[in-house]
Motif scaffolding. Structure first.
Motif, PDB file in Angstrom:
ATOM      1  N   GLN A 220      41.558   4.973  27.149  1.00 49.48           N
ATOM      2  CA  GLN A 220      41.042   4.372  28.386  1.00 49.48           C
ATOM      3  C   GLN A 220      40.626   3.051  28.085  1.00 49.48           C
ATOM      4  OE1 GLN A 220      38.456   7.450  30.040  1.00 49.48           O
ATOM      5  NE2 GLN A 220      39.875   7.674  31.635  1.00 49.48           N
ATOM      6  N   VAL A 221      41.197   2.063  28.481  1.00 47.20           N
ATOM      7  CA  VAL A 221      40.871   0.632  28.564  1.00 47.20           C
ATOM      8  C   VAL A 221      40.268   0.072  29.712  1.00 47.20           C
ATOM      9  CG1 VAL A 221      41.738  -1.737  27.570  1.00 47.20           C
ATOM     10  CG2 VAL A 221      42.743   0.423  26.677  1.00 47.20           C
ATOM     11  N   GLY A 222      39.121  -0.610  29.436  1.00 49.51           N
ATOM     12  CA  GLY A 222      38.496  -1.010  30.607  1.00 49.51           C
ATOM     13  C   GLY A 222      38.120  -2.231  30.618  1.00 49.51           C
ATOM     14  N   THR A 223      37.928  -3.184  31.765  1.00 49.92           N
ATOM     15  CA  THR A 223      37.270  -4.561  31.465  1.00 49.92           C
ATOM     16  C   THR A 223      36.331  -4.735  32.589  1.00 49.92           C
ATOM     17  OG1 THR A 223      38.989  -5.245  33.099  1.00 49.92           O
ATOM     18  CG2 THR A 223      39.436  -5.488  30.663  1.00 49.92           C
ATOM     19  N   SER A 224      35.333  -5.396  32.083  1.00 51.54           N
ATOM     20  CA  SER A 224      34.030  -5.497  33.201  1.00 51.54           C
ATOM     21  C   SER A 224      33.514  -7.029  32.933  1.00 51.54           C
ATOM     22  CB  SER A 224      32.942  -4.635  32.674  1.00 51.54           C
ATOM     23  OG  SER A 224      32.406  -4.921  31.403  1.00 51.54           O
ATOM     24  N   HIS A 225      33.208  -7.376  34.268  1.00 52.40           N
ATOM     25  CA  HIS A 225      32.758  -8.749  34.417  1.00 52.40           C
ATOM     26  C   HIS A 225      31.294  -8.848  34.928  1.00 52.40           C
ATOM     27  CE1 HIS A 225      32.806 -13.226  34.803  1.00 52.40           C
ATOM     28  NE2 HIS A 225      32.539 -13.126  36.010  1.00 52.40           N
ATOM     29  N   GLY A 226      30.391  -9.356  34.022  1.00 53.23           N
ATOM     30  CA  GLY A 226      28.996  -9.717  34.862  1.00 53.23           C
ATOM     31  C   GLY A 226      28.454  -8.053  34.382  1.00 53.23           C
ATOM     32  N   VAL A 227      27.667  -7.842  35.888  1.00 50.54           N
ATOM     33  CA  VAL A 227      27.034  -6.540  36.048  1.00 50.54           C
ATOM     34  C   VAL A 227      27.820  -5.540  36.451  1.00 50.54           C
ATOM     35  CG1 VAL A 227      24.733  -7.914  36.357  1.00 50.54           C
ATOM     36  CG2 VAL A 227      26.214  -7.115  38.195  1.00 50.54           C
ATOM     37  N   PHE A 228      29.083  -5.762  36.755  1.00 50.24           N
ATOM     38  CA  PHE A 228      30.094  -4.673  37.366  1.00 50.24           C
ATOM     39  C   PHE A 228      30.494  -3.722  36.275  1.00 50.24           C
ATOM     40  CE2 PHE A 228      30.509  -8.782  39.927  1.00 50.24           C
ATOM     41  CZ  PHE A 228      30.199  -7.828  41.211  1.00 50.24           C
ATOM     42  N   ALA A 229      30.765  -2.428  36.659  1.00 50.36           N
ATOM     43  CA  ALA A 229      31.156  -1.420  35.906  1.00 50.36           C
ATOM     44  C   ALA A 229      32.646  -1.779  35.389  1.00 50.36           C
ATOM     45  CB  ALA A 229      31.055  -0.066  36.717  1.00 50.36           C
ATOM     46  N   PRO A 230      33.003  -1.257  34.270  1.00 49.97           N
ATOM     47  CA  PRO A 230      34.590  -1.531  33.786  1.00 49.97           C
ATOM     48  C   PRO A 230      35.464  -0.595  34.630  1.00 49.97           C
ATOM     49  CG  PRO A 230      32.880  -0.760  31.919  1.00 49.97           C
ATOM     50  CD  PRO A 230      32.247  -0.604  33.443  1.00 49.97           C
ATOM     51  N   GLN A 231      36.386  -1.298  34.904  1.00 52.63           N
ATOM     52  CA  GLN A 231      37.709  -0.938  35.607  1.00 52.63           C
ATOM     53  C   GLN A 231      38.596  -0.292  34.605  1.00 52.63           C
ATOM     54  OE1 GLN A 231      37.863  -0.467  38.789  1.00 52.63           O
ATOM     55  NE2 GLN A 231      35.829  -1.785  38.864  1.00 52.63           N
ATOM     56  N   TRP A 232      38.597   1.250  34.429  1.00 55.06           N
ATOM     57  CA  TRP A 232      39.498   2.063  33.221  1.00 55.06           C
ATOM     58  C   TRP A 232      40.861   2.004  33.703  1.00 55.06           C
ATOM     59  CZ3 TRP A 232      36.460   2.334  29.265  1.00 55.06           C
ATOM     60  CH2 TRP A 232      35.002   2.133  29.405  1.00 55.06           C
ATOM     61  N   ALA A 233      41.450   1.957  32.869  1.00 58.52           N
ATOM     62  CA  ALA A 233      42.982   2.177  32.928  1.00 58.52           C
ATOM     63  C   ALA A 233      43.755   2.998  31.667  1.00 58.52           C
ATOM     64  CB  ALA A 233      43.971   0.992  32.930  1.00 58.52           C
ATOM     65  N   GLU A 234      44.420   4.209  31.958  1.00 62.67           N
ATOM     66  CA  GLU A 234      44.846   5.089  30.843  1.00 62.67           C
ATOM     67  C   GLU A 234      46.246   4.292  30.090  1.00 62.67           C
ATOM     68  OE1 GLU A 234      45.383   9.141  31.785  1.00 62.67           O
ATOM     69  OE2 GLU A 234      43.243   9.296  32.160  1.00 62.67           O
ATOM     70  N   GLN A 235      46.071   4.350  28.671  1.00 65.11           N
ATOM     71  CA  GLN A 235      47.074   3.679  27.929  1.00 65.11           C
ATOM     72  C   GLN A 235      47.413   4.677  26.936  1.00 65.11           C
ATOM     73  OE1 GLN A 235      46.993  -0.198  26.980  1.00 65.11           O
ATOM     74  NE2 GLN A 235      46.182  -0.983  28.799  1.00 65.11           N
ATOM     75  N   GLN A 236      48.577   5.035  26.768  1.00 63.81           N
ATOM     76  CA  GLN A 236      49.127   6.036  25.728  1.00 63.81           C
ATOM     77  C   GLN A 236      49.617   5.391  24.407  1.00 63.81           C
ATOM     78  OE1 GLN A 236      52.011   9.101  26.605  1.00 63.81           O
ATOM     79  NE2 GLN A 236      51.173  10.527  24.992  1.00 63.81           N
TER      80      GLN A 236
END
Length: 403
Positions: A220-236
């Motif tokens: 699961q790869v996630g990106t977050s900006h500032g104080v926001f929670a990461p947005q996760w996306a599954e990658q195999q």
């Protein structure tokens, strides 16, 4: 015989005297030994009974327990939950969960849960409404602490009418761990400067700590900006990490269009965050330049179009237009012959102009046999028949009374 009996009595008396001396010695040393023993036992007593200062201290080996008033109930009913062995004055939550709560609180009826505070003895009693959890049974009543040291206990429970399904199988894949510093590779291009999505590749070296190989693991790869929670996306990841071996995992990372600033890239596997890598993204200045040019070009174009429309639809005055056209024609007639004459005069040799005029006058006289020397002096708008005579024009009229 008498001698032997006397020797025995003397030995008994000596033994009694030695025992009495030892007892006196122990009583004398007891005040000095008791404080040292108490000091050595104090840390262990404090560690085992953290609430020893409470009015009712709990036992060191006590474990939280949960008991139910009924083993089965239907939706809409209630069950009484009692417990003991908990910390005094501790806040607890009571939930009915499906699948034995192996999936965490996501398998519990959180909206119908209850809270309770234990008494000074670490016990509680609370009525819990029966609700159907989001997961099928087997179900349990889960009790856990909210604050302080974590503690939990469960009791089997059956929700009447709720579906029952086998428990999901435990994953048998390997346990992956990061063994090297992660990296973000790649660079931005011209399209990114104009707001295209920024792209990078996350490279992580992982090692398999489990006994079984990890085949095609799903991250699961996630990106977050500032104080926001990461947005996760599954990658195999296509590949296999043998047990006890390591491999380099490469996963693409992409941000939304126009994103800029400080971002954090996270990698999760098996519900555990493995790495967090910062990523600084530059501002797309091409978009700013585009808007600046748009604010300059559009008003200019609108102004030019408006002026053309106004010039087309406004009324034109005849006198003004005739004067303008006459001025333009006069400019052309006044300018062109002059420039042409100058050009030809500059191109002809000296004396060629006078010779050409004489030749043209001679040809005109030869063509007109009746010409007179004074015909060349006549004005162009008079013909030879209507031209005034020299005699008539030169004679003076007679005055009255003259003969």
């Amino acid at each position: 015989m008498l001698r032997a009996a006397g020797a025995g009595r003397r030995a008994v008396r000596r033994g009694r005297r030695r025992a009495a001396a030892a007892l006196v010695l122990c009583l004398a040393l007891a005040p000095a030994l008791l404080p040292a023993a108490a000091a050595q036992a104090a840390p262990y007593a404090t560690a085992q009974v953290p609430y020893a200062s409470a009015p009712y201290a709990i036992a060191a080996d006590a474990e939280p327990t949960v008991r139910l008033s009924a083993k089965e109930a239907g939706k809409g009913g209630s069950v009484t939950v009692t417990g003991s062995g908990w910390r005094p004055k501790a806040l607890l939550t009571l939930l009915i969960c499906g699948q034995n709560m192996i999936g965490g609180t996501n398998a519990c009826a959180n909206g119908d849960g209850r809270a309770v505070t234990t008494d000074a003895h670490g016990a509680f009693r609370r009525k819990l409404p029966v609700a159907e959890p989001p997961k099928p049974c087997p179900c349990v009543v889960h009790v856990a602490t909210v604050t302080g040291a974590a503690a939990a206990a469960e009791a089997p429970f059956t929700v009447a009418g709720h579906p029952v399904a086998p428990l999901p199988k435990e994953p048998t894949g390997g346990r992956l761990a990061v063994v090297a510093q992660p990296r973000l590779t790649g660079s931005s291009n011209l399209l990114t400067w104009f707001g295209a999505p920024a792209q990078r590749e996350l490279r992580v070296t992982v090692g398999n700590l489990g006994p079984a190989p990890a085949k095609d693991p799903v991250f699961q790869v996630g990106t977050s900006h500032g104080v926001f929670a990461p947005q996760w996306a599954e990658q195999q990841w296509r590949g296999t990490v043998p047990a006890g071996k390591k491999a380099e995992v490469r996963l693409p990372v992409e941000l939304p269009a126009g994103a800029h600033g400080d971002y954090l890239v996270s990698l999760k596997y098996g519900g555990k965050v493995l790495v967090e890598q910062p990523w600084g993204v530059g501002r797309p200045w091409g978009v700013t330049l585009f808007w600046v040019l748009l604010c300059l070009v559009v008003p200019t174009a609108v102004f030019r179009i408006g002026m053309a429309v106004v010039d087309r639809v406004r009324p034109h005055l005849p006198g003004r237009d005739h004067g303008r056209s006459a001025g333009r024609d006069h400019g052309r007639s006044a300018g062109r012959p002059r420039s042409a004459g100058r050009t030809h005069a500059a191109a002809r040799p000296p004396g060629a102009a006078g010779k050409r005029i004489r030749n043209r006058t001679a040809r005109e006289r030869a063509g007109d046999g009746t010409g007179t020397p004074d015909d060349s002096a006549a004005l162009p708008w008079f013909t030879p028949d209507t031209a005034p005579s020299t005699t008539t024009s030169t004679e003076r009229p007679t005055s009255k009374g003259s003969a």
